[in-house]
Design an enzyme around this catalytic site. Structure first.
Site, short mmCIF file in Angstrom:
data_model
loop_
_atom_site.label_atom_id
_atom_site.label_comp_id
_atom_site.label_asym_id
_atom_site.label_seq_id
_atom_site.Cartn_x
_atom_site.Cartn_y
_atom_site.Cartn_z
CG LEU A 270 -2.15 -0.93 1.09
CD1 LEU A 270 -2.93 -0.96 2.39
CD2 LEU A 270 -3.06 -0.52 -0.06
NE ARG A 274 -1.83 4.13 2.26
CZ ARG A 274 -1.71 3.40 3.35
NH1 ARG A 274 -0.51 3.25 3.91
NH2 ARG A 274 -2.75 2.81 3.89
CG PHE A 412 -8.69 3.58 -5.17
CD1 PHE A 412 -9.40 2.41 -5.00
CD2 PHE A 412 -8.62 4.11 -6.45
CE1 PHE A 412 -10.02 1.77 -6.06
CE2 PHE A 412 -9.24 3.48 -7.52
CZ PHE A 412 -9.95 2.31 -7.32
CD GLU A 413 -3.74 1.87 -3.50
OE1 GLU A 413 -3.49 1.09 -2.58
OE2 GLU A 413 -3.66 1.56 -4.69
N GLY A 414 -6.49 3.04 1.20
CA GLY A 414 -6.72 3.59 2.54
C GLY A 414 -7.37 4.95 2.41
#
Length: 604
Positions: A270, A274, A412-414
């Site tokens: 991740l 990010r 997305f991505e956290g």
């Protein structure tokens, strides 16, 4: 091997908050060489010829065949193997070049999502954590596009809390397979992927592991069913599905890395996602801004192009400032990662481990850039709709798709909330481990706000001396509040999410504003002052914006926990540390907008 063991003077992740960075220490986009620019042009040409003319078809396709076919064409051009080493059929590009590719392909709407899911979270777990046999088997086919990849982490009851997933893997009686059962959702490329990176918890003797384990699962293994594609607000052409694993037999040799190492794999992958997302969002922003500029030049009202109106110029200039800022900070981080990878390798670390360690070191900056890039894109598309006016709300104009497609990037991505919490959490954890000396500078700032301010005139006439002092003061403001919050709440600070997010907003603006200033300073060193007049305008606007945001966030944090004399002293300190000389920003914006309007494109 620790980062400190590599180079005592190297830049460390999060260190920007307590240490001044020199312009000579950062990379700026103007330094990309001709080969790198040609690679980016190839990506843009691909979008122009293969993607943009077919956006409606992609969004309304009845099957994933169209996107899958485009992936095949991208594979033929080598766009799927940019980060894969040459020995496995890729180009073996360095990290910052792969960032440039992410930016150049980021304007492809749904196609960009499919591409990034394949090349990033679908391929990189094998590249970074696979053994030689796994890499030899899978990477060449993933790099060429013969096989497509998907990443299966999220479940109905485990989103941000990924390690709470319920998918199980149980060793078969003959010890040759893991039998995987469970459900995954929001799986990008799910409908056409050949290879899945799947996270599950191993169950043995009635006990279930606490941590996830990762597996490489081929569609050909069987036992995989799926729902129809999800109906989504945006990125409608991205094939997103729920997947079900029903007694899926996975050879034991397809465990990725070690048992129980899945959560670590997910977290580290991740980090890549990010920072790459910030680059992709930048690419999307540039396309939308260019469309808005061109429309403003074409649209006539009251007998003149709307580009001639001050309100429109304000919008175009603010778009440009936000994008320039994201670009400056993103490639600064990319080069930091590249430099540390090289330093690790020179000390004997293998390529994959060096990349993972470098990404982990700059995880704070990766989270910062994910937030900033996605929020700049949202701002740009929102203002793009407004520039188009009534046509902006029409599905026949390009802003409709841009507006809907942009929204997912803050999830997305956290989510951006999770990433804000992570920025501060990682800073404080590194401080507690002695990796970053935050508490010493914070204590020094605490003493400074009780002292008599220095009213002596600043006679430093070096370039951007006053602006650097402003950024230094913003760092003091963040350290002051962080130090006081830690003293107030101690281990319970994690429960004060509003305060943490206020601090994160300050830290994000500090890092990005400093990146903008350093980029312009380095540009002047390379090109001279004359060609950078408008870039100095951009730096001035962004720095003023950062000061304003830091003041608001700081005040919100302070009033959330301080009382009485402490409250008054801290607010006084905040006022002292968020001062900046007034400037005519309206004229600066008009100068920037006039350049955009004259070139009929985003040009910075």
């Amino acid at each position: 091997m620790s980062v400190a063991a590599v180079n005592q003077t190297s830049i460390k992740g999060g260190e920007f908050l307590i240490k001044e960075t020199l312009a000579s220490q950062i990379f700026i986009p103007e330094e990309f060489n001709e080969e790198q620019r040609m690679i980016a042009d190839t990506c843009r040409d691909f979008l122009s010829k293969e993607v943009w003319p077919h956006l409606d078809e992609i969004d309304h396709a009845k099957s994933p065949a169209l996107i899958s076919g485009l992936m095949d064409k991208a594979g033929e051009l080598g766009l799927l193997g940019t980060a894969v080493p040459e020995e496995f059929g890729g180009f073996g590009m360095n990290f910052n070049t792969s960032m440039l590719v992410a930016e150049a392909t980021g304007a492809g709407n749904s196609f960009s999502v499919a591409l990034s899911a394949h090349t990033g979270i679908g391929t990189l777990p094998i590249l970074y954590y696979g053994n030689e046999g796994q890499k030899s088997k899978y990477l060449p086919k993933l790099a060429s596009g013969e096989w497509k990849a998907a990443y299966c982490l999220t479940e109905p009851d485990s989103g941000s809390d990924a390690n709470s997933g319920k998918t199980k893997a149980k060793l078969s009686a003959d010890g040759k397979h893991y039998v995987v059962n469970g459900q995954k959702m929001w799986i990008t490329n799910g409908g056409f992927a050949d290879v899945f990176i799947v996270f599950a918890k191993i169950e043995e003797n009635g006990e279930t592991d606490k941590n996830l384990t990762a597996f490489i699962i081929e569609k050909s293994f069987g036992g995989i069913t799926m729902n129809e594609p999800e109906h989504k607000m945006g990125i409608k052409g991205s094939d997103t599905r729920q997947l079900f694993f029903n007694d899926c037999l996975v050879p034991v040799e397809n465990m990725l890395s070690e048992r129980g190492n899945g959560f670590k794999i997910a977290v580290n992958i991740l980090n890549v996602g990010r920072i790459k997302l910030s680059a992709a969002a930048l690419g999307g922003s540039k396309r939308v801004a260019s469309q808005a500029i061109q429309y403003a030049n074409e649209r006539k009202q009251f007998g003149t192009a709307i580009a001639n109106f001050g309100a429109i110029k304000h919008k175009l200039a603010e778009m440009a400032v936000g994008m320039f800022a994201t670009e400056s900070a993103a490639y600064r981080v990319g080069q930091n990662i590249d430099d540390l990878i090289q330093a690790f390798k020179e000390k004997g670390m293998n390529d994959e481990e060096a990349k993972l360690k470098a990404l982990e070191e700059f995880a704070i900056e990766c989270a910062i850039m994910k937030v900033h890039g996605s929020e700049v894109l949202d701002f740009v598309v929102d203002e793009g709709v407004q520039v188009y006016g009534g046509m902006g709300f029409s599905a026949d104009a390009p802003m409709d798709r841009a507006y809907r497609d942009s929204r997912i990037n803050r999830i997305f991505e956290g989510t951006n909330e999770i990433n804000r919490l992570l920025v501060v959490d990682m800073l404080l954890k590194r401080a507690m481990k002695g990796q970053l000396n935050l508490m010493g500078p914070a204590a020094a700032v605490g003493k400074e706000i009780l002292s008599i301010p220095d009213f002596s005139s600043d006679e430093d006439e070096t370039l951007f001396a006053a602006e650097k002092k402003v950024i230094g003061n913003l760092k003091k403001a963040a350290l002051m509040i962080a130090g006081a919050a830690v003293q107030k709440f101690m281990m319970k600070l994690s429960e004060e999410q509003e305060i943490i997010m206020n601090l994160a907003d300050m830290v994000i603006e500090i890092f990005v504003a400093e990146s903008v200033l350093l980029r312009v300073e380095k540009r002047i060193g390379l090109l001279g002052d004359g060609p950078n007049a408008l870039h100095k305008d951009i730096a001035a606007i962004y720095l003023n914006r950062a000061v304003e945001k830091a003041n608001i966030a700081g005040r919100s944090a302070i009033t959330s926990f301080a009382e009485s004399d402490e409250l008054r002293v801290m607010l006084m300190g905040l006022k002292r540390f968020t001062k900046i000389e007034p400037a005519n920003l309206k004229d600066a914006r008009r100068r920037i907008a006039d350049e955009l309007i004259a070139k009929n494109d985003y040009v910075f």
